[in-house]
Design a protein around this motif. Structure first.
Motif, PDB file in Angstrom:
ATOM      1  N   GLU A 267      55.370  76.249  28.291  1.00 53.27           N
ATOM      2  CA  GLU A 267      54.435  77.387  29.298  1.00 53.27           C
ATOM      3  C   GLU A 267      54.129  77.258  30.593  1.00 53.27           C
ATOM      4  N   HIS A 268      55.491  76.707  31.212  1.00 52.95           N
ATOM      5  CA  HIS A 268      55.370  77.001  33.026  1.00 52.95           C
ATOM      6  C   HIS A 268      55.344  78.718  33.313  1.00 52.95           C
TER       7      HIS A 268
ATOM      8  N   VAL B 277      47.570  83.155  33.474  1.00 46.22           N
ATOM      9  CA  VAL B 277      46.401  82.455  32.856  1.00 46.22           C
ATOM     10  C   VAL B 277      45.266  84.274  32.668  1.00 46.22           C
ATOM     11  N   ASP B 278      46.235  85.251  33.394  1.00 51.77           N
ATOM     12  CA  ASP B 278      45.277  85.932  32.964  1.00 51.77           C
ATOM     13  C   ASP B 278      46.057  86.666  31.649  1.00 51.77           C
ATOM     14  N   GLY B 279      46.950  86.179  31.348  1.00 47.15           N
ATOM     15  CA  GLY B 279      48.235  86.378  29.715  1.00 47.15           C
ATOM     16  C   GLY B 279      49.287  87.786  30.006  1.00 47.15           C
TER      17      GLY B 279
ATOM     18  N   GLY C  83      44.720  81.831  30.237  1.00 49.35           N
ATOM     19  CA  GLY C  83      42.949  80.775  29.968  1.00 49.35           C
ATOM     20  C   GLY C  83      43.462  79.491  29.358  1.00 49.35           C
ATOM     21  N   ASN C  84      42.113  79.458  28.369  1.00 51.53           N
ATOM     22  CA  ASN C  84      42.329  78.225  28.133  1.00 51.53           C
ATOM     23  C   ASN C  84      43.144  77.186  26.675  1.00 51.53           C
ATOM     24  N   GLU C  85      44.043  78.445  26.611  1.00 51.57           N
ATOM     25  CA  GLU C  85      45.537  79.183  25.704  1.00 51.57           C
ATOM     26  C   GLU C  85      46.519  78.101  26.149  1.00 51.57           C
ATOM     27  N   ILE C  86      47.012  77.732  27.211  1.00 49.09           N
ATOM     28  CA  ILE C  86      47.570  77.232  28.252  1.00 49.09           C
ATOM     29  C   ILE C  86      47.064  76.059  28.688  1.00 49.09           C
ATOM     30  N   SER C  87      47.998  74.996  28.042  1.00 48.08           N
ATOM     31  CA  SER C  87      47.803  73.312  28.652  1.00 48.08           C
ATOM     32  C   SER C  87      47.464  73.543  30.281  1.00 48.08           C
ATOM     33  N   LYS C  88      47.109  72.540  30.189  1.00 42.92           N
ATOM     34  CA  LYS C  88      46.805  71.313  31.643  1.00 42.92           C
ATOM     35  C   LYS C  88      48.073  70.909  32.638  1.00 42.92           C
ATOM     36  N   PHE C  89      48.659  70.990  31.565  1.00 44.78           N
ATOM     37  CA  PHE C  89      50.133  70.690  32.012  1.00 44.78           C
ATOM     38  C   PHE C  89      50.909  71.745  32.686  1.00 44.78           C
TER      39      PHE C  89
ATOM     40  N   GLY D  42      42.746  83.220  40.071  1.00 40.47           N
ATOM     41  CA  GLY D  42      42.357  83.751  38.952  1.00 40.47           C
ATOM     42  C   GLY D  42      43.160  84.726  37.777  1.00 40.47           C
ATOM     43  N   SER D  43      44.050  85.002  38.430  1.00 38.90           N
ATOM     44  CA  SER D  43      44.686  85.164  37.812  1.00 38.90           C
ATOM     45  C   SER D  43      46.460  85.608  37.745  1.00 38.90           C
ATOM     46  N   CYS D  44      47.080  84.843  38.468  1.00 38.65           N
ATOM     47  CA  CYS D  44      48.042  84.358  37.649  1.00 38.65           C
ATOM     48  C   CYS D  44      47.974  82.366  37.674  1.00 38.65           C
ATOM     49  N   PHE D  45      47.192  81.890  38.029  1.00 40.30           N
ATOM     50  CA  PHE D  45      46.862  80.774  38.033  1.00 40.30           C
ATOM     51  C   PHE D  45      45.594  80.343  37.797  1.00 40.30           C
ATOM     52  N   ASP D  46      45.577  78.707  37.213  1.00 36.03           N
ATOM     53  CA  ASP D  46      44.116  79.034  37.401  1.00 36.03           C
ATOM     54  C   ASP D  46      43.306  77.865  38.337  1.00 36.03           C
TER      55      ASP D  46
END
Length: 352
Positions: free
Chosen positions: A215-216, A220-222, A231-237, A274-278
């Motif tokens: 997922e790297h 976050v905007d898909g 969003g939350n579909e992507i893991s914290k790591f 908020g767009s690319c990154f959490d």
């Protein structure tokens, strides 16, 4: 120590930190007295700046020989990891990965290592620097987020091996100096899938390490790849490695573009909040990293040049500067310090 562009290094300066090649070999050891011959040779090898011993800056960028040795050993072992993962030798690959885990253990245990938050790569060789430095950046971020020791080690391994899938892609595509064809691009964006497939044989399909690799490049905007998760579909790591990868990548030269200036690389991450990154992780990034590395020379808006000696928490673009030279003549002066958090009329205009 101070960080100097190679063009400003003079005959007789003493090297403060060893210069390593991209595979962890020593090009020139710390303590060497630099002659004009050495300086020209370093230029020809692509060295663009070096750490120089300076008693007026002996309180910053202090050498940590253990950290240096662990980092060098990790870089050497990255080649062993890649070779044995490619050959399917799990035992030797995991033994080599232990070198990276040892480095992370040291970073976790030694508070002083955090002075090396931006331990600058001085040599223009991308071989294993990017992989390892991405792991180190992710570790510092994870420390600030108060992750546990086991989580930090998993994060660091995932971040360090984030591009391992590229071993499955033709080298001519990886090293192509020019625009990729659509077919080549579609192959390149599969490298997270290839990497996850390789690593899940070592760590299990759903482990955080595998998700970090897979997922790297998700955003976050898909609008990321390979699956367009958001969003939350992507893991914290996955979110942590995404920021660490981009920040390190744009801070270094690549075949297809020149590196960003320190402030530009930093601002790229902030702009992607908020767009690319959490956005929560970007806030932690802002608290963890500073715009201008310790020991680097910056030029202020009044024309004076000085060296960064301290960072101001929560104000990453307003460090404390120590002025050592007359900016016009470059002759030494009785040094003094300027705290940009107090001298609000001054700003940094460039890295000198």
């Amino acid at each position: 120590m101070r960080l100097e562009f190679i063009e400003r290094v003079t005959d007789g300066d003493v090297l403060g930190k060893s210069i390593l090649s991209g595979d962890g070999n020593v090009l020139l050891r710390a303590g060497a007295r630099l002659t004009n011959g050495y300086i020209e040779k370093l230029k020809s090898l692509g060295v663009f700046y070096v750490y120089i011993d300076d008693e007026r800056l002996e309180d910053i960028c202090k050498r940590d020989r253990v950290y240096e040795e662990l980092k060098q050993n990790s870089m050497k072992n990255l080649g062993i990891i890649v070779k044995n993962i490619n050959n399917g030798n799990k035992k030797k690959a995991k033994e080599a990965i232990k070198a990276v885990e040892n480095l992370i253990d040291y970073i976790i245990e030694q508070e002083s290592v955090r002075d090396n938050l931006q331990d600058i790569k001085t040599y223009d060789d991308y071989t294993y620097y990017h992989s390892l430095d991405t792991g180190i950046i992710a570790t510092f971020l994870g420390l600030n987020m108060e992750l546990g020791k086991n989580e930090l080690k998993e994060l660091a391994v995932g971040a360090t091996l984030h591009d391992i899938g590229k071993i499955k892609i033709n080298e001519s595509i990886i090293k192509k100096n020019g625009k990729l064809t659509e077919e080549e691009y579609q192959e390149i964006i599969k490298h997270p899938i290839y990497g996850a497939e390789v690593i899940k044989n070592y760590y299990g399909e759903n482990e955080p390490i595998v998700k970090a690799i897979l997922e790297h490049h998700e955003r976050v905007d898909g609008r990321g790849y390979p699956y367009g998760r958001k969003g939350n579909e992507i893991s914290k790591f996955g979110k942590l490695v995404a920021i660490s990868d981009v920040y390190n990548a744009v801070s270094n030269d690549r075949i297809y573009r020149k590196k960003f200036a320190p402030n530009e690389a930093y601002e790229l991450i902030l702009a992607g909040s908020g767009s690319c990154f959490d956005s929560d992780i970007v806030r932690q990034f802002r608290r963890t990293f500073a715009v201008y590395p310790m020991g680097s020379c910056v030029k202020l808006s009044n024309g004076v040049e000085g060296y960064v000696i301290r960072q101001n928490t929560d104000f990453p673009d307003r460090p404390v500067i120590r002025i050592l030279y007359d900016s016009r003549t470059r002759k030494p002066i009785n040094f003094y310090e300027v705290d940009l958090l107090k001298s609000l009329s001054l700003t940094v205009v460039s890295v000198s």
